[in-house]
Write an enzyme that holds these catalytic residues in place. Structure first.
Site, PDB file in Angstrom:
ATOM      1  N   ASN A 172     -42.303  33.357   4.519  1.00 31.17           N
ATOM      2  CA  ASN A 172     -43.555  34.115   4.813  1.00 31.17           C
ATOM      3  C   ASN A 172     -44.735  33.308   3.867  1.00 31.17           C
ATOM      4  O   ASN A 172     -44.233  32.225   3.293  1.00 31.17           O
ATOM      5  CB  ASN A 172     -43.395  35.348   4.780  1.00 31.17           C
ATOM      6  N   ASP A 227     -35.986  39.942  13.369  1.00 37.98           N
ATOM      7  CA  ASP A 227     -36.597  40.144  12.080  1.00 37.98           C
ATOM      8  C   ASP A 227     -38.269  40.020  12.139  1.00 37.98           C
ATOM      9  O   ASP A 227     -38.851  40.551  11.462  1.00 37.98           O
ATOM     10  CB  ASP A 227     -35.885  39.178  11.290  1.00 37.98           C
TER      11      ASP A 227
END
Lengths: 335, 335, 335
Positions: free
Chosen positions: A21, A210
């Site tokens: 991320n 996810d």
């Protein structure tokens, strides 16, 4: 030959910018995908270790998995896998993941996971083959494995019927409601998502699950978030190349510092309308919110609105309290 | 501490459809990439094994490499790497690659490779750091390593000056001409570019077209650039897996703040020489130039040279004025 | 059943570092690819909604598309698609793209696009099937759709003949010459090609070099080809993120059963015009041609034309003979 316990498997992967991320933390989904890849290799190898019909091992279930410490881009992931139990038609694999910072040499345990595979014949993919038995070094190992096998079998049967409903979009929802952060992603299954035999890799599905859970969590708390754990995931039926999968996520529960997100995977054969859309998998993901410095932050409390949302909130609370009790039991065992 | 010989490194990779040609043989390039990844990990780890400035190991040279036996998709590649020599500023790594068919258990040696790395400081990437010495188990190892080091050093110096010429010299075009920014890209159509039935997804072609247009625009104005619009695109004929597509871009027109780039897509069946190369698609892309702050900048004016270029410039101007009129009509409609 | 208007399709995609340029703006090409994926799913689903021959929807045309506001990495793209018109053999799909900053909740319209698809039979991909009609909620919708259909049909016909010329025509070289198979590829260096410190991984460069060499070899002999060996490769200077690299390949020599291809890598800093383009690496790749059964085939002999080509051919022959002698020496060493 066959019958002897196969050696463990060790692999390593370097974490790339795309695996993480914006804060540089590797997505839980990337780690789940690596774990599953190691599991496929060791179980396929084992199931083909005797002469006989050739087969491919297909993921049937992943046990609850905790993410013990974050992994960052640039680090090397060490994945080791071992076959720990075999029933007549299934293989249990245990996988450990360590992160290594190759600049400082620091290594940390990030995950322990348990996966179940089933061998399908390459000639007829609807036929489940027999698994060569492993040899245990201690007698108890077989007994303990059998207990884990029975427990998961029971749970699998239960979940198969549980997941009836579908995430519905709402109209201009208020912040902190379920509708506000609810998200779904569609994905057309392409050749590179699949095994040679045209089934989606279980790891690919988990990575997408996810990803959706992460979007739900980020929308809810508007901070950097990371996967803390994933509930057991059951794979009820194969997903084939060319299918469209819809992965939907909705928040079910918040504690002070964690969020529980339910993720549902529905598969749609699209070009084959003799087969209806079906629920392929589902699981609960737990996320935590992190500050810039990596400290865990309080999360905004979820506001359940409908009766169903209130019911799911209570169920989530139940799972949370149960897990908390279990963990405290482990950390601080009674004499 | 440091100074002792670090342990070997073992990794494994599963070969995907995208790693191979249409016949299922893994591309040599995929194997070279894996080898290098293993080399980076072991040499970066070694160069950081002593306290001191942190560094990253950067590839300086790969010795001649033979591909001893083919690897196929579905096989698992085992890569093992070992540091075999260190000079003051470089590390020699030897890598072995084995292919394993996990269905039959067969393993074969596919490659032996030797790579040289140099540690660059993370603080100042133009500074080469010192390499901690390895300890050799036999005295001759150091002597043999030194000989390999001297030989490659000599060869490196020679090749640095050898490679003067360039394919298709292009006559050193002047800045702001069409020839100066003109670019083309070839792409071998792989499995993940395609539908189930082996045709390229239209979206894949459009992504490559935009990539070429972006390179033309960046070469022309040497700033950050973004796509502003794309003309209608027609797809005249299917492109199949295994074809080579050439995507060519040339600037046709510049207004004060925009650039128009024509992109042509030609498909070449290559191995099927009954079918000639054909024009598969074409479109005009409009790009604008942005400052660091995201404001649109004036662009250098294009200098058309040939008659064709002048004609295309006028046509581009026509499209530009027409679109401008249309847009003003929409914004400020007449009663 | 069929005939009723199918529901819209809503999906989301998270924007990755590789989807964007160095300034963090998502490439227009990435957005076009997403739009097309949504279009394929909804139109394939619609065309298979009635019992009958199974088909896949293939993109025929994209109408002019404006990029209304930039999208950045970390944002979530919302893509919604709807079927807005069907003719007998084609489907019109309208797609909207919104960008959402999931931290601030801000949403912006970035694109509206119109795409046309044609259903091809899965049994016979040259056969166009009939499209089930949609039901319109208002009468005018059908009439407006028909007008759009006629307009695009006309434009399609026109453009089919317009696109005659080719960038850098290359004078139609004869088969078996160096010019005939010569190829070059440009590649914009993205984040996932790079280390954390923004240098291209050596392995990425080698993979691209092998890809170009493979295209040259396939163009020359029009068969399935594989890498047999790679000469030493020297990396003279670092290549950074955001640079454009040009990888050029040309055949230098053929023996009975092998081809030698020289590959040159040139790096162009593009946006940093203080630094000139430079030679980053070069190497010779040797390829062999394989029959369907994997046996090595004779290759067409290269016809060098210019003095330079003849000189390079002789040099290649020298390397070939030297390597052959060396290999025979290894296999059958003299006492």
């Amino acid at each position: 030959m066959g019958g002897e316990k196969p050696g463990p498997l060790n692999g390593l992967w370097i974490m790339r910018p795309d695996d993480a991320n914006v804060a540089g933390n590797v997505h839980g989904g990337t780690i789940l995908k690596m774990i599953e890849e190691a599991g496929v290799i060791i179980s396929t190898r084992h199931c083909n270790s005797q002469n006989g019909e050739r087969c491919v091992a297909v993921l049937a279930r992943v046990e609850r998995t905790d993410f013990l410490s974050p992994m960052c881009i640039g680090e090397v992931a060490h994945v080791s896998a071992e076959i720990t139990y075999t029933s007549k038609h299934s293989v249990e694999v245990q996988v450990h993941v360590m992160s290594e910072n190759i600049l400082t040499g620091t290594k940390k345990l990030t995950n322990k996971a348990t996966l179940w595979y089933v061998p399908l014949s390459l000639k007829n993919v609807d036929k489940v083959l027999e698994v060569p038995p492993v040899v245990y070094s201690r007698q108890e190992q077989q007994e303990e494995g059998r207990r884990r096998y029975e427990a998961q079998k029971l749970e699998r049967m239960e979940t198969k019927w549980r997941n009836g409903d579908i995430v519905q979009p709402g109209l201009n929802p208020e912040p902190n409601t379920v509708s506000y952060s609810q998200s779904s992603l569609i994905h057309l299954v392409g050749p590179s998502d699949c095994t040679l035999h045209g089934f989606v890799h279980g790891g690919v599905t988990m990575k997408l699950m996810d990803e959706v859970a992460g979007i739900v969590a980020a929308r809810h708390c508007k901070t950097n978030i990371v996967t803390a754990s994933v509930d057991a995931i059951n794979f009820h039926d194969k997903i084939r190349k060319g299918y469209v999968i819809t992965i939907s996520g909705r928040m079910t529960f918040t504690s002070n510092k964690s969020m529980e997100i339910e993720v549902l995977v529905d598969a749609d054969p699209v070009v084959d309308n003799t087969q209806p859309r079906y629920r392929a998998a589902s699981a609960f993901f737990t996320y935590v919110s992190l500050s810039q410095e990596g400290r865990s932050l309080p999360v905004p409390q979820l506001v359940p609105e409908t009766e169903d949302e209130k019911k799911r909130f209570e169920e989530g609370k139940g799972r949370y309290l149960q897990m908390k009790a279990k963990r405290q039991g482990q950390v601080d065992p009674q004499p």
